[in-house]
Design a protein around this motif. Structure first.
Motif, PDB file in Angstrom:
ATOM      1  N   ALA A  40      10.702  19.513  -9.945  1.00 34.44           N
ATOM      2  CA  ALA A  40      11.175  20.765  -9.361  1.00 34.44           C
ATOM      3  C   ALA A  40      11.877  21.614 -10.406  1.00 34.44           C
ATOM      4  O   ALA A  40      11.662  22.823 -10.486  1.00 34.44           O
ATOM      5  N   LEU A  44      11.248  25.582 -11.571  1.00 34.74           N
ATOM      6  CA  LEU A  44      12.259  26.478 -10.999  1.00 34.74           C
ATOM      7  C   LEU A  44      12.846  27.338 -12.115  1.00 34.74           C
ATOM      8  O   LEU A  44      13.692  26.887 -12.874  1.00 34.74           O
ATOM      9  N   PRO A  50       9.975  29.348  -5.532  1.00 32.17           N
ATOM     10  CA  PRO A  50      10.129  28.389  -4.436  1.00 32.17           C
ATOM     11  C   PRO A  50      10.148  26.957  -4.961  1.00 32.17           C
ATOM     12  O   PRO A  50       9.463  26.614  -5.920  1.00 32.17           O
ATOM     13  N   LEU A  51      10.961  26.120  -4.334  1.00 34.79           N
ATOM     14  CA  LEU A  51      10.961  24.704  -4.679  1.00 34.79           C
ATOM     15  C   LEU A  51       9.670  24.049  -4.207  1.00 34.79           C
ATOM     16  O   LEU A  51       9.106  24.425  -3.171  1.00 34.79           O
ATOM     17  N   ALA A  53       7.183  21.501  -2.380  1.00 30.96           N
ATOM     18  CA  ALA A  53       7.328  20.938  -1.037  1.00 30.96           C
ATOM     19  C   ALA A  53       7.896  19.526  -1.076  1.00 30.96           C
ATOM     20  O   ALA A  53       8.586  19.105  -0.141  1.00 30.96           O
ATOM     21  N   ALA A  55      10.119  18.332  -3.104  1.00 35.77           N
ATOM     22  CA  ALA A  55      11.486  18.233  -3.628  1.00 35.77           C
ATOM     23  C   ALA A  55      12.388  17.637  -2.554  1.00 35.77           C
ATOM     24  O   ALA A  55      12.241  17.940  -1.365  1.00 35.77           O
ATOM     25  N   GLU A  57      15.262  16.869   0.112  1.00 36.18           N
ATOM     26  CA  GLU A  57      15.971  17.793   0.989  1.00 36.18           C
ATOM     27  C   GLU A  57      17.353  18.117   0.440  1.00 36.18           C
ATOM     28  O   GLU A  57      17.850  19.238   0.597  1.00 36.18           O
ATOM     29  N   HIS A  60      16.866  20.944  -1.876  1.00 36.24           N
ATOM     30  CA  HIS A  60      16.623  22.171  -1.096  1.00 36.24           C
ATOM     31  C   HIS A  60      17.950  22.719  -0.562  1.00 36.24           C
ATOM     32  O   HIS A  60      18.219  23.922  -0.653  1.00 36.24           O
ATOM     33  N   ALA A  61      18.764  21.839   0.019  1.00 35.01           N
ATOM     34  CA  ALA A  61      20.015  22.279   0.644  1.00 35.01           C
ATOM     35  C   ALA A  61      20.970  22.856  -0.389  1.00 35.01           C
ATOM     36  O   ALA A  61      21.578  23.910  -0.156  1.00 35.01           O
ATOM     37  N   MET A  63      20.307  24.141  -3.468  1.00 39.84           N
ATOM     38  CA  MET A  63      19.814  25.376  -4.052  1.00 39.84           C
ATOM     39  C   MET A  63      19.867  26.519  -3.046  1.00 39.84           C
ATOM     40  O   MET A  63      20.054  27.684  -3.411  1.00 39.84           O
ATOM     41  N   ARG A  64      19.749  26.194  -1.765  1.00 36.18           N
ATOM     42  CA  ARG A  64      19.810  27.227  -0.725  1.00 36.18           C
ATOM     43  C   ARG A  64      21.244  27.661  -0.443  1.00 36.18           C
ATOM     44  O   ARG A  64      21.509  28.850  -0.238  1.00 36.18           O
TER      45      ARG A  64
END
Length: 384
Positions: A40, A44, A50-51, A53, A55, A57, A60-61, A63-64
């Motif tokens: 990832a 990135l 976009p990360l 799929a 990667a 969770e 994801h959390a 970076m979001r």
């Protein structure tokens, strides 16, 4: 006197880490997602990337949810700060190598962590390329735009530092008792100073011109990046009270940091080893012809000109005396590079390409900042 000289306030910074990044890395480790995180990170690049799929969770959390550009950040000033750096790219790299890094090596709270892998002394050039990549990612005039690299780079580095905190607890179990939290806010601020306040200070120690407003804009760039790195009161990402607001404040903070943390060689042998390796690397970076005509002394001369006798002594370095002609030649070369940057906006782009070109030659491509899940991850290339 202000909070930047106040030991009580600075002690609070030493006890402050990055709980959100620490929790994300613990989750990443528990999920066994190190390979997926590496993949990832390789793709990135900007804020709009976009990360993958697959990667984890936890990534994801983080970076979001991690903070974006602080409210009220002056984008025009950020652009000016990036341009100021690129106009002074040549002297800035010299100052970084011959002043900023050695001055940081005088603090055992930093060198203890830098020496965990043992690889920094053996492969300083590869590690340097990670530093150059950071300069490229942050100092590009568009780095803080909506799709720029600065925000993503800060998030990656926060995760990297969280991994290092875990490794420090494993391989330096007495670190917290001696120095408080690994990669704490005070140490991170001092590192940010190496790219901002110490660059400005070094350019002026070399006797090169740098306007006050240009210097403040260059510092502002890194001041905002410090907030992106999580250096703010917990849960208040728009609060800039943990970062010196001006170069004068930065100077006061750095003087206090040196007083509190820097030592002499007998208490910091790792700092001497790192400085020696850094000097050898600078010498090897010179073209063979330059060494043949006597310019092999240039790195030692730069350190002598940029560091005081006390600063040199802290890293076990003896000043170089004489060589007035070499000093004049060196200063002339840096003035020409600075003059060219001021005369032609195209030089800004050239400077950026040269810095990225250094990375491409030394690393065969872009340096990535990744989470170290083991000491092995800290070895070899700087940030695999």
């Amino acid at each position: 006197m202000s909070q930047w000289s106040d030991d009580v306030f600075l002690d609070g910074l030493r006890r402050s880490g990055d709980p959100r990044a620490d929790e994300a890395v613990r989750r990443l480790r528990d999920e066994g997602g190190s390979a997926a995180v590496g993949r990832a990170f390789r793709v990135l690049q900007g804020n709009d990337t976009p990360l993958p799929a697959d990667a984890p969770e936890a990534l994801h959390a983080f970076m979001r949810d991690a903070e974006g550009l602080p409210a009220g950040a002056d984008r025009a000033r950020l652009h000016r700060g990036g341009e100021a750096f690129l106009r002074n790219a040549l002297p800035s790299v010299v100052v970084l190598l011959a002043s900023s890094l050695p001055r940081g090596y005088a603090a055992p709270c930093l060198t203890e962590i830098l020496s965990i892998s043992g690889d920094l002394e053996r492969h300083p050039y590869e590690r340097l390329m990670g530093v150059v990549q950071l300069l490229v990612n942050v100092s590009d005039g568009h780095a803080f735009d909506d799709h720029g690299r600065a925000i993503v780079t800060a998030k990656k580095l926060r995760l990297l530092h969280a991994g290092i905190r875990i490794l420090t607890d494993t391989y330096r179990p007495d670190f917290r008792a001696r120095f408080q939290v690994p990669v704490n806010h005070e140490d991170m601020l001092a590192t940010i100073m190496a790219f901002s306040y110490l660059l400005v200070d070094g350019i002026r120690r070399l006797g090169l011109p740098l306007a006050d407003d240009e210097a403040e804009d260059l510092y502002y760039l890194w001041r905002i990046f410090a907030q992106l790195m999580g250096i703010h009161p917990d849960g208040r990402p728009d609060d800039a009270s943990f970062v010196p607001a001006t170069l004068a404040d930065a100077a006061e903070f750095y003087a206090a940091y040196v007083r509190r943390n820097n030592t002499m060689p007998d208490r910091n042998p790792a700092g001497v080893a790192l400085t020696t390796s850094n000097l050898q690397m600078m010498t090897r970076l010179l073209p063979p012809l330059a060494r043949m005509v006597g310019l092999g002394w240039a790195p030692r001369l730069c350190m002598t000109e940029l560091l005081s006798r006390e600063e040199l002594a802290r890293v076990g370095f003896t000043p170089l005396t004489g060589h007035g002609l070499l000093k004049a030649v060196l200063t002339g070369v840096l003035r020409v590079g600075q003059w060219a940057g001021e005369r032609d906006a195209f030089i800004d782009k050239v400077a950026h390409l040269v810095l990225q070109g250094m990375v491409a030659v030394g690393r065969r491509g872009e340096v990535e900042f990744a989470v170290p899940f083991s000491r092995l991850d800290l070895r070899g290339p700087a940030f695999e």
